[in-house]
Design an enzyme around this catalytic site. Sequence first.
Site, PDB file in Angstrom:
ATOM      1  N   TYR B 101       1.322  -1.620   0.087  1.00  7.55           N
ATOM      2  CA  TYR B 101       0.080   0.141   0.246  1.00  7.55           C
ATOM      3  C   TYR B 101       0.891   1.130   0.343  1.00  7.55           C
ATOM      4  O   TYR B 101       2.089   1.150   0.631  1.00  7.55           O
ATOM      5  CB  TYR B 101      -1.305  -0.174   1.556  1.00  7.55           C
ATOM      6  CG  TYR B 101      -2.129   1.273   1.589  1.00  7.55           C
ATOM      7  CD1 TYR B 101      -3.554   1.636   0.611  1.00  7.55           C
ATOM      8  CD2 TYR B 101      -0.827   2.472   2.031  1.00  7.55           C
ATOM      9  CE1 TYR B 101      -3.816   2.891   0.933  1.00  7.55           C
ATOM     10  CE2 TYR B 101      -1.813   3.660   2.482  1.00  7.55           C
ATOM     11  CZ  TYR B 101      -2.806   3.451   1.893  1.00  7.55           C
ATOM     12  OH  TYR B 101      -3.154   5.006   1.665  1.00  7.55           O
ATOM     13  N   GLU B 189      -3.768   7.702  -3.970  1.00  7.52           N
ATOM     14  CA  GLU B 189      -3.309   6.344  -3.075  1.00  7.52           C
ATOM     15  C   GLU B 189      -3.395   5.471  -4.476  1.00  7.52           C
ATOM     16  O   GLU B 189      -3.720   5.006  -5.574  1.00  7.52           O
ATOM     17  CB  GLU B 189      -4.276   5.481  -2.805  1.00  7.52           C
ATOM     18  CG  GLU B 189      -4.132   4.678  -1.555  1.00  7.52           C
ATOM     19  CD  GLU B 189      -5.362   4.828  -0.998  1.00  7.52           C
ATOM     20  OE1 GLU B 189      -6.244   5.110   0.960  1.00  7.52           O
ATOM     21  OE2 GLU B 189      -6.731   4.107  -1.549  1.00  7.52           O
TER      22      GLU B 189
END
Lengths: 290, 379
Positions: B101, B189
């Site tokens: 992530y 993101e």
Amino acid sequence: MSIWIGKETRLVVQGITGREGSFHARQMMEYGTNLVAGVTPGKGGRTFEAKVPVFNTVAEAVAATQANCAVIYVPPAMAAGAIEEAADAGIPIVVCITEGVPVLDMTLVMPYIAERGVRLIGPNCPGMITPGEAKVGIIPGSICTPGPVGLVSRSGTLTYEVVHHLTGNGFGQSTCVGIGGDPIVGTNFIDVLTAFNADPKTEAIVMIGEIGGTAEQEAAEYIKKHVAKPVVGFVAGQTAPKGRRMGHAGAIISGSAGTAEEKFVAFEAAGIGIMRRPVDVVELLKSVLK
Amino acid sequence: MNLHEYQARDLLKAAGIPLSDGDVAVTPTEAEAIARRVGGTVVVKAQVHVGGRGKAGGVKLARNPAEAAEYASQILGMTIKGLVVNKVLVVPAAEIATESYVGLILDRATQKPVFMVSDAGGVDIEEVAAKTPEKITRLAVDPRYGLLPHQALKLALALYRDWDQARAAMKIMHQLYTVFMTNGCSLAEINPLVTTPDGKVLALDAKIIIDDNELDRRPDLAVLRDESAEEPSEVTARRANLTFIKLDGNVGCVVNGAGLAMATMDLVKYYGGEPANFLDIGGSSNPEKVVNALKIITADTSVKVILFNIFGGITRTDDVAQGIVTATQQFKVKVPIVIRLTGTNEKEAFRILESVGMTVLNDMDAAVSQAVALAKAAA
């Protein structure tokens, strides 16, 4: 009887010839604020309302009038520049009313003013008022009255609602400070709480928070450790759906931190009186102020 | 403003971040053509601004172009959490060795852009943050200097021990930071950032939120708004300069100011009711705004009562009163209206409303409890 603004305030209005700036400049003058100068680039040399000189730059205004506080009503894209200009002119207290300032602009403004020792209130805030002395911003003077209660809030009209209950029930205010609802603001709850705690004229503190972020929890932690005066608090957005923006950029709940309930729990743990409704401020203050 | 995944991918791609192939389609035929071009198994993904697309059937694995077309025809036009799907993204189903992530958010506390990276990727990062916070590396960037080389290296090494992969990740950190700063993001993101079995580092899915305050000065970003993917009443409200969010209750609320609007909703709940919406008419108060607000609220058939809560500061309460009178003359409001007004020019406001037979209150609690009682009686 105040924090940050009062009889000694010499105010310069940035954006004084604009629609918002001129309207609120008149209101501040009517309230009795010592408005010494206005600034609009390109309009230097004019006179506002037949008594306030208008300058091209804040530096010129300070040199001519010894202004010591600035309030900003310029469009959002120019707000960061206006704050930096006030800081470079040596103004120690800058209040930015402008709504819609890009947040990335504020990430650059903050270190700039920190290096110059400037206190910034806002942006996207209603400003401050020390009842009977000075009004810097847009809080309606008519609903306020002098007294011992310090109020700090993230919102605008909700602040007025609470002040309305205070004034209507005999609780005057030392200073009311609207810190603004944006993700990055110059002054946070703790800054205001510290000032109220040190202010001999403030006997009790009302804190109005909102969902989003953790500023209220951090304030509660600070109160527990450092604030001896009684504090009562409210958090707006108890019914807000998760993950939705509710008008203020600040009022967005994301992740686990930031719900109203979490903030109330933190308040309770810090011994802060819990207002479930705005009107509850009255009974809570009666119990802590004779 | 939320971007669609395909729009976020476009921004990342423009910055040079390695992404899987693929494209966006609005028809099954287009989806089939993309699947044929990229070859092999593909994923067909609904482009809609809600989470839980997969669970709702909006993400499907297609083994060949014909299947891609079939799934696209199922997904296009379907409704996920009230929003219609108008576009699908078709991307190859990547073979994945590891998932990480990488997120960059604007952090209130540090007042800086903050990186969050974790090698526990591909899952809900909020869950990782709650259960195993030690698996997340955080790093605040000073925007005056940008992301420094050693900072990018630290982030990359938190994800990969392989030096080639770490170098690739370092580059991606710099590129993502550039995307964030040049597009006025409040969130950018990559989840997941994967490694393939042959060792390549690749961004598979992207999410970008742009600060609404940037849109006035950035028309190039403002055009990315996809109004067809939003709640229609919220689009109408935004065009009328109102902030509106539809909720599930039956007490319609019209309030000036976001804080007071939330406090009003809270009070509705306190007195046992359910708010039907959040609606902030803002600071300035031309009567036209009030007319638009009433149009939007009355369009919602679940609304049983309309509650006005106006605290006049900059807002002149007589303007709001005039707006209410104008609206009720323009179109028939079938549900009762409870009005609370106080502040600037309230005498004139009371006179305007009482002259047409409306009753006005000046206490918030009294108005909210009356509105809740009326809603209950009508339900």
